[in-house]
Design a protein around this motif. Structure first.
Motif, short mmCIF file in Angstrom:
data_model
loop_
_atom_site.label_atom_id
_atom_site.label_comp_id
_atom_site.label_asym_id
_atom_site.label_seq_id
_atom_site.Cartn_x
_atom_site.Cartn_y
_atom_site.Cartn_z
N LEU B 107 -1.42 -13.26 -6.35
CA LEU B 107 -0.91 -12.84 -5.05
C LEU B 107 -2.04 -12.22 -4.24
N ASN B 108 -2.80 -11.36 -4.87
CA ASN B 108 -3.93 -10.72 -4.17
C ASN B 108 -5.00 -11.73 -3.80
N LEU B 109 -5.24 -12.68 -4.68
CA LEU B 109 -6.23 -13.71 -4.40
C LEU B 109 -5.85 -14.50 -3.15
N LEU B 110 -4.59 -14.93 -3.09
CA LEU B 110 -4.17 -15.73 -1.94
C LEU B 110 -4.18 -14.91 -0.66
N LEU B 111 -3.85 -13.63 -0.76
CA LEU B 111 -3.91 -12.79 0.44
C LEU B 111 -5.33 -12.71 0.97
N SER B 112 -6.30 -12.67 0.05
CA SER B 112 -7.70 -12.58 0.48
C SER B 112 -8.15 -13.85 1.18
N LYS B 113 -7.40 -14.93 1.02
CA LYS B 113 -7.72 -16.18 1.70
C LYS B 113 -7.06 -16.24 3.08
N ARG B 114 -6.40 -15.18 3.43
CA ARG B 114 -5.72 -15.11 4.71
C ARG B 114 -4.65 -16.18 4.92
N VAL B 115 -3.76 -16.31 3.98
CA VAL B 115 -2.58 -17.15 4.22
C VAL B 115 -1.68 -16.42 5.21
N ASP B 116 -0.86 -17.20 5.93
CA ASP B 116 0.01 -16.60 6.94
C ASP B 116 1.25 -15.98 6.34
N ALA B 117 1.61 -16.44 5.16
CA ALA B 117 2.79 -15.91 4.47
C ALA B 117 2.71 -16.35 3.02
N MET B 118 3.51 -15.70 2.19
CA MET B 118 3.58 -16.09 0.78
C MET B 118 5.04 -16.39 0.44
N ILE B 119 5.25 -17.49 -0.28
CA ILE B 119 6.58 -17.76 -0.84
C ILE B 119 6.47 -17.64 -2.36
N LEU B 120 7.26 -16.77 -2.93
CA LEU B 120 7.29 -16.62 -4.38
C LEU B 120 8.49 -17.41 -4.89
N VAL B 121 8.22 -18.43 -5.68
CA VAL B 121 9.28 -19.35 -6.07
C VAL B 121 9.78 -19.04 -7.47
N GLY B 122 11.03 -18.67 -7.57
CA GLY B 122 11.64 -18.44 -8.88
C GLY B 122 11.95 -16.97 -9.08
N SER B 123 13.11 -16.73 -9.66
CA SER B 123 13.58 -15.36 -9.80
C SER B 123 12.70 -14.56 -10.74
N ASN B 124 11.87 -15.25 -11.55
CA ASN B 124 11.00 -14.53 -12.48
C ASN B 124 9.97 -13.66 -11.76
N PHE B 125 9.86 -13.82 -10.41
CA PHE B 125 8.93 -12.96 -9.68
C PHE B 125 9.48 -11.56 -9.47
N VAL B 126 10.78 -11.41 -9.63
CA VAL B 126 11.37 -10.08 -9.43
C VAL B 126 11.63 -9.45 -10.80
N GLU B 127 10.87 -8.42 -11.11
CA GLU B 127 11.02 -7.74 -12.40
C GLU B 127 12.27 -6.86 -12.37
N ALA B 128 12.95 -6.79 -13.50
CA ALA B 128 14.15 -5.96 -13.60
C ALA B 128 13.79 -4.49 -13.39
N GLU B 129 12.63 -4.09 -13.89
CA GLU B 129 12.17 -2.70 -13.68
C GLU B 129 11.53 -2.63 -12.29
N ASP B 130 12.25 -2.01 -11.35
CA ASP B 130 11.90 -2.18 -9.94
C ASP B 130 10.50 -1.70 -9.56
N SER B 131 10.00 -0.67 -10.23
CA SER B 131 8.68 -0.15 -9.84
C SER B 131 7.58 -1.19 -10.07
N LYS B 132 7.83 -2.11 -10.98
CA LYS B 132 6.86 -3.19 -11.24
C LYS B 132 6.77 -4.17 -10.08
N ASN B 133 7.71 -4.07 -9.13
CA ASN B 133 7.68 -4.97 -7.98
C ASN B 133 6.91 -4.39 -6.80
#
Lengths: 333, 333
Positions: B107-133
C-alpha cells in the motif's frame, strides 16, 4: 519536490533544469551532470514527477491479456506480477478481449504511457495470419515485447513458451498406445499455439498409421453447458469416438459432463485429456488428466529474459520448455 | 511536446508555465487560465510528462489483492480493470499475499507512485482487530481508499460489499427448513467478511431454536485434498452432520470430494452450500449450490463511487448489496 527545488539545489535556472531533463543538447556537460546529480541525490528516479520529466524509466511493465479472469491467464498474471515486483517493476494490467482491434488499441495506449516493456500473455496474441502481427513488430521498435506462450519473429521480440506441438503429440500417442484410435480433438483457439496443438494431434495419428478424419476435429467456443451440448449433438449425429483431447481444460470439463449425460464410463468407455493443468482439472469428477505446460517456469523465464534485455545482456529470442502429462482419473494409462 | 512548447503556445515564459503547473499562487488568474487552456488543448492530461510536472492526476488507480490467481479475486480484478479503463484510468496491480506486512508494504509502495486512488480487493484487507487497520486510515489521508467486500470506517474510505451476514443466515435457514439441523460450518478466513458470515450462521441457528455446537464450526485452510482429508477425519472422529455450509466455493468442492470418499449421496445424505458462485460451482460434480455475492454489481458500484469522489460529488461511504442463493445439485430445495 519540484523543478524549483532542483534548480535551487543545482544553482542553475529553471530553464536549464528543463533543458537537461528534456534532453536538450544546448547545455554544457558539466551543468548537465550537476543537475542530474541533484535529481539522483533526491532519490528522484522512481518518482512519477522525475520520470515524467523525461528520465528514461517508468519502472513499469505493461501486461496485456485477453481476460484476466480466465484461470490460466490469471495464474500467469499472478506469477509475472510477483516476479516483476521483486525486480522493482510495477505492473500496469490491461485486459484487451479476444479481438485483434482491442489488442491493438490497448498496446498503443500502454505505449503512450511510456511503459518500459510489454508482456503479451497468451498465445491468442499471435495471429495465424502473420501480417496481422505487424502492429506488434511496430511496437517493438519502441520497447521490448515479450510474448508468453506464443512465438513471433521480429526484432526486440522475445518469446517464452511451452512445446505445445510435442505435448499434444505425446497425449495423442499415449491414447493410441492404449488402443484408442478414434480420438476427437476439440479446440477453441486458432492462435499460433492452437495451430501447434492441432499439428501435434495430426502428426501423432500419421506416425501411428491412422488416417486423419476431418469430422473428428471440432472447433467450438462457448460456455461449459454449450460444450456439453455440442458433444452430445456430435454423438447423436452418429460420430463415434472413444477418446477426447482438448486444447483447454474447460473444454475437457464439458467433455466429462457430456460423458455423464450419456452415462458413459470414464475412462472405460471414454478417455479424456485436458490442457493447462488448471484448477478445473482438480475440481471436476472424475479428476482430469491434463497437460501441465509449466506456466510458472515459462513466466520466470519471461521475466529473467526481460531483466537481461534491460541490462543489455545477451538473451535468447525464444525459449521453449517441454510439457508434462499429469495423470488423473480420466485416462486408463 | 514539452514545457517549451507550452510556454511558446501560451505566450508566457517557461518559469510561468512551471509556476502554474506546480500550483504556485504567484501567477495571475488570467495567465493561469491561458496556460491551463493550452495544456488542456494539447490533450496533455493523460501524458506522463505533464502528470509528472505536477498536474494532479496520474490517471492511475492501484488495485491490491492478496492473490490475483484466486478465481474470485481474478474476476473482481477483471471487472474493475474493464470499468476503470472505460473511465480513462490505468490499473497498477499489486498482489500482497495474505499477511498484514505485505499489505502494508505494498500500500505504501503504491502511494509513493502517486496513484490517484487505491482499491483493496477482498475482505481479507480488513483485520478483525481494528487497530491493525490504522495503516489504511493513514493512507486515506493521501488518496481515496475503496474496499471491495469489506467494511471499514474512516475518512476518505469507501466500501462496497455484499450482505454476507444475511446470505449465510438465509442459507442456514434454508437447510433448517429442509429438516437439516446438524450443519457443519467450514470457513477459511477470519476477516471482517468471515466474521459476518459466521455470525449469520449462528443467528440462523438461534432464531430456529437450535443450540450452537462449537464442534460444528471448523476453521481450516489448505488445498482441495487437505480439505477433503480434514472432513474425513472430523467424520471418523464421530462428528455427525447432514449439511455443510462453507465460506468459499473451494472448501465446498472439498466437501463434495469428502462425500464421494465416504460414499454419501448428495443431497440425500449430505447437503452442501458454497460461497461466491465461482467457476468451481459449475465444474464440480454434482454441481454446487452456491451464494452469488453479486461481484460484478459490487465492482461497478465501487468504480462509480470512485468516479464520484474524483468529481467531488456526494457519494455513500458504504453500499451493501443483497446476495442470492443459486440452487444447483447439492441441495434438495
Amino acid at each position: 519536490m519540484n523543478i524549483y527545488d532542483i534548480s535551487k539545489e543545482a544553482g542553475v535556472s529553471i530553464a536549464t533544469v528543463s533543458r537537461v531533463i528534456n534532453g536538450n543538447t544546448n547545455v554544457s556537460q558539466k551543468t548537465k551532470d550537476k543537475v542530474l546529480a541533484v535529481i539522483k541525490e533526491c532519490g528522484y528516479t522512481p518518482n512519477a514527477f522525475a520520470r515524467g520529466l523525461g528520465l528514461n524509466t517508468m519502472n513499469t511493465v505493461g501486461i496485456s491479456c485477453a481476460d484476466s479472469s480466465d484461470p490460466y491467464l490469471a495464474k500467469a498474471i499472478y506469477y509475472l506480477e510477483q516476479m516483476l515486483r521483486k525486480n522493482g517493476y510495477d505492473v500496469i494490467l490491461c485486459c484487451t478481449g479476444y479481438e485483434l482491434e482491442g489488442k491493438q488499441k490497448y498496446l498503443n495506449l500502454l505505449l503512450s504511457k511510456r511503459v518500459d516493456a510489454m508482456i503479451l500473455v497468451g498465445s491468442n496474441f499471435v495471429e495465424a495470419e502473420d501480417s496481422k502481427n505487424d502492429y506488434i513488430r511496430l511496437a517493438a521498435k519502441k520497447v521490448p515485447i515479450l510474448i508468453l506462450n506464443g512465438a513471433l519473429s521480429g526484432e526486440n521480440i522475445y518469446c517464452a513458451l511451452c512445446d505445445d506441438f510435442q505435448a499434444i503429440y505425446d497425449a495423442t500417442n499415449a491414447l493410441i498406445q492404449n488402443g484408442i484410435k478414434d480420438i476427437l480433438y476439440l479446440y477453441n483457439s486458432k492462435s499460433y499455439s492452437g495451430k501447434q496443438k492441432l499439428d501435434g494431434y495430426m502428426a501423432a495419428l500419421k506416425d501411428n498409421g491412422i488416417a486423419y478424419r476431418k469430422e473428428l476435429v471440432s472447433y467450438f467456443t462457448g460456455d461449459l453447458q454449450s460444450v456439453t451440448n455440442h458433444l452430445v449433438s456430435l454423438s447423436q449425429n452418429g460420430l463415434d469416438f472413444k477418446g477426447i483431447i482438448t486444447s483447454d481444460d474447460s473444454l475437457a470439463v464439458g467433455a466429462i459432463k457430456y460423458a455423464k449425460a450419456l452415462k458413459l464410463a470414464i475412462p472405460e468407455e471414454l478417455s479424456i485429456i485436458g490442457y493447462n493443468n488448471s484448477i478445473y482439472a482438480e475440481c471436476c469428477d472424475p479428476e482430469l488428466t491434463s497437460i501441465d505446460n509449466k506456466l510458472e517456469t515459462v513466466c520466470k523465464n519471461c521475466v529473467s529474459t526481460l531483466m537481461g534485455v534491460f541490462s543489455d545482456e545477451p538473451v535468447p529470442l525464444k525459449t521453449i520448455f517441454p510439457a508434462e502429462i499429469v495423470k488423473r482419473e480420466t485416462t486408463a494409462f
